[in-house]
Scaffold this active site. Structure first.
Site, PDB file in Angstrom:
ATOM      1  N   ILE A  36       0.824  -1.213   0.000  1.00 52.34           N
ATOM      2  CA  ILE A  36       0.000   0.000   0.000  1.00 52.34           C
ATOM      3  C   ILE A  36       0.860   1.266   0.000  1.00 52.34           C
ATOM      4  O   ILE A  36       0.382   2.345  -0.376  1.00 52.34           O
ATOM      5  CB  ILE A  36      -0.945  -0.033   1.234  1.00 52.34           C
ATOM      6  CG1 ILE A  36      -2.181   0.817   0.997  1.00 52.34           C
ATOM      7  CG2 ILE A  36      -0.227   0.371   2.510  1.00 52.34           C
ATOM      8  CD1 ILE A  36      -3.279   0.573   2.030  1.00 52.34           C
ATOM      9  N   ASN A  92      11.902  -8.187   6.667  1.00 53.27           N
ATOM     10  CA  ASN A  92      12.162  -7.466   7.911  1.00 53.27           C
ATOM     11  C   ASN A  92      11.730  -8.370   9.070  1.00 53.27           C
ATOM     12  O   ASN A  92      10.623  -8.912   9.048  1.00 53.27           O
ATOM     13  CB  ASN A  92      11.379  -6.154   7.941  1.00 53.27           C
ATOM     14  CG  ASN A  92      11.857  -5.167   6.890  1.00 53.27           C
ATOM     15  OD1 ASN A  92      13.044  -5.104   6.595  1.00 53.27           O
ATOM     16  ND2 ASN A  92      10.945  -4.403   6.327  1.00 53.27           N
ATOM     17  N   GLN A  99       9.984  -4.494  11.062  1.00 56.37           N
ATOM     18  CA  GLN A  99       8.785  -5.323  10.879  1.00 56.37           C
ATOM     19  C   GLN A  99       7.610  -4.690  11.623  1.00 56.37           C
ATOM     20  O   GLN A  99       7.714  -4.379  12.818  1.00 56.37           O
ATOM     21  CB  GLN A  99       9.017  -6.755  11.378  1.00 56.37           C
ATOM     22  CG  GLN A  99       7.838  -7.677  11.050  1.00 56.37           C
ATOM     23  CD  GLN A  99       8.078  -9.142  11.439  1.00 56.37           C
ATOM     24  OE1 GLN A  99       9.078  -9.481  12.079  1.00 56.37           O
ATOM     25  NE2 GLN A  99       7.145  -9.996  11.062  1.00 56.37           N
ATOM     26  N   HIS A 105       6.245 -12.183   5.619  1.00 60.34           N
ATOM     27  CA  HIS A 105       6.048 -11.653   4.267  1.00 60.34           C
ATOM     28  C   HIS A 105       7.381 -11.292   3.647  1.00 60.34           C
ATOM     29  O   HIS A 105       8.251 -10.728   4.306  1.00 60.34           O
ATOM     30  CB  HIS A 105       5.121 -10.426   4.268  1.00 60.34           C
ATOM     31  CG  HIS A 105       5.531  -9.345   5.222  1.00 60.34           C
ATOM     32  ND1 HIS A 105       5.279  -9.415   6.578  1.00 60.34           N
ATOM     33  CD2 HIS A 105       6.178  -8.177   5.025  1.00 60.34           C
ATOM     34  CE1 HIS A 105       5.738  -8.330   7.168  1.00 60.34           C
ATOM     35  NE2 HIS A 105       6.311  -7.558   6.250  1.00 60.34           N
ATOM     36  N   HIS A 107       9.131  -8.889   0.995  1.00 60.79           N
ATOM     37  CA  HIS A 107       9.009  -7.717   0.133  1.00 60.79           C
ATOM     38  C   HIS A 107       9.784  -8.030  -1.153  1.00 60.79           C
ATOM     39  O   HIS A 107      10.966  -8.395  -1.075  1.00 60.79           O
ATOM     40  CB  HIS A 107       9.674  -6.493   0.767  1.00 60.79           C
ATOM     41  CG  HIS A 107       9.048  -5.979   2.017  1.00 60.79           C
ATOM     42  ND1 HIS A 107       8.245  -4.869   2.042  1.00 60.79           N
ATOM     43  CD2 HIS A 107       9.126  -6.420   3.298  1.00 60.79           C
ATOM     44  CE1 HIS A 107       7.850  -4.626   3.290  1.00 60.79           C
ATOM     45  NE2 HIS A 107       8.379  -5.558   4.080  1.00 60.79           N
TER      46      HIS A 107
HETATM   47  P1  5GP Z   1       6.994  -4.672   7.384  1.00 59.84           P
HETATM   48  O1  5GP Z   1       7.161  -3.249   7.840  1.00 59.84           O
HETATM   49  O2  5GP Z   1       6.292  -5.499   8.446  1.00 59.84           O
HETATM   50  O3  5GP Z   1       8.249  -5.314   6.874  1.00 59.84           O
HETATM   51  O4  5GP Z   1       6.048  -4.620   6.110  1.00 59.84           O
HETATM   52  C1  5GP Z   1       4.677  -4.410   6.192  1.00 59.84           C
HETATM   53  C2  5GP Z   1       4.267  -3.786   4.899  1.00 59.84           C
HETATM   54  O5  5GP Z   1       2.858  -3.874   4.785  1.00 59.84           O
HETATM   55  C3  5GP Z   1       4.634  -2.301   4.780  1.00 59.84           C
HETATM   56  O6  5GP Z   1       5.500  -2.103   3.665  1.00 59.84           O
HETATM   57  C4  5GP Z   1       3.287  -1.602   4.591  1.00 59.84           C
HETATM   58  O7  5GP Z   1       3.326  -0.545   3.668  1.00 59.84           O
HETATM   59  C5  5GP Z   1       2.389  -2.737   4.113  1.00 59.84           C
HETATM   60  N1  5GP Z   1       0.996  -2.584   4.485  1.00 59.84           N
HETATM   61  C6  5GP Z   1       0.504  -2.175   5.691  1.00 59.84           C
HETATM   62  N2  5GP Z   1      -0.840  -2.188   5.674  1.00 59.84           N
HETATM   63  C7  5GP Z   1      -1.204  -2.603   4.428  1.00 59.84           C
HETATM   64  C8  5GP Z   1      -2.474  -2.830   3.802  1.00 59.84           C
HETATM   65  O8  5GP Z   1      -3.552  -2.656   4.390  1.00 59.84           O
HETATM   66  N3  5GP Z   1      -2.456  -3.253   2.514  1.00 59.84           N
HETATM   67  C9  5GP Z   1      -1.286  -3.457   1.829  1.00 59.84           C
HETATM   68  N4  5GP Z   1      -1.385  -3.863   0.568  1.00 59.84           N
HETATM   69  N5  5GP Z   1      -0.078  -3.274   2.392  1.00 59.84           N
HETATM   70  C10 5GP Z   1      -0.038  -2.852   3.672  1.00 59.84           C
END
Ligand code: 5GP
Ligand code: ZN
Length: 119
Positions: A36, A92, A99, A105, A107
């Site tokens: 997003i 992450n 994270q 997940h 990326h």
């Molecule tokens: P993290 O920070 O845990 O490595 O990655 C989480 C990712 O999820 C972030 O890059 C963030 O932009 C994405 N994200 C958070 N909420 C949503 C959502 O509701 N929909 C989508 N498609 N991505 C999201």
């Protein structure tokens, strides 16, 4: 319990369609959808449908599923045509590493140059 859906997990909600997402690939075991808040022209998240808190927990509990996620990350890169120019697969892990969603997940980032070391 490892692998079970969590009612308070954003990505478990995306898996069942309770939260909408732009899905670019789906298999029996994985979903890939656009981030997003994209950090590159291609920024896709590849998740296992089963809930595991991070990549290491996923690999420990279900190595075949962890391999599914990695293979799909490569398929996303090919689909997005970033496989020839190079791309990053990032997991992450832990709050200190950025994270924010505790459902494993990958990326998949591509479509621009990247620096090393990462910030
Ligand atoms: P993290 O920070 O845990 O490595 O990655 C989480 C990712 O999820 C972030 O890059 C963030 O932009 C994405 N994200 C958070 N909420 C949503 C959502 O509701 N929909 C989508 N498609 N991505 C999201
Ligand atoms: Zn989850």
């Amino acid at each position: 319990m490892a692998g079970e859906p969590q009612s308070d997990c954003l990505f478990c909600k995306i898996v069942v369609g309770e939260v909408p997402a732009t899905i670019v690939r789906e298999t029996d075991t994985t979903v890939a959808f656009r981030d997003i808040n994209p950090q590159a022209p291609t920024h896709v998240l590849v998740i296992p449908k089963a809930h595991h808190r991070d990549a290491a927990a996923l690999a420990a509990a279900d190595p075949v599923l962890a391999a599914d996620v990695l293979r799909e990350a490569g398929e996303v890169a090919a689909q997005e045509k970033t496989d020839t120019t190079g791309y990053r697969i990032i997991f992450n892990t832990g709050t200190g590493a950025g994270q924010t969603v505790f459902h494993a997940h990958a990326h998949v980032l591509g479509g621009r140059g990247f620096e090393w070391p990462p910030g």
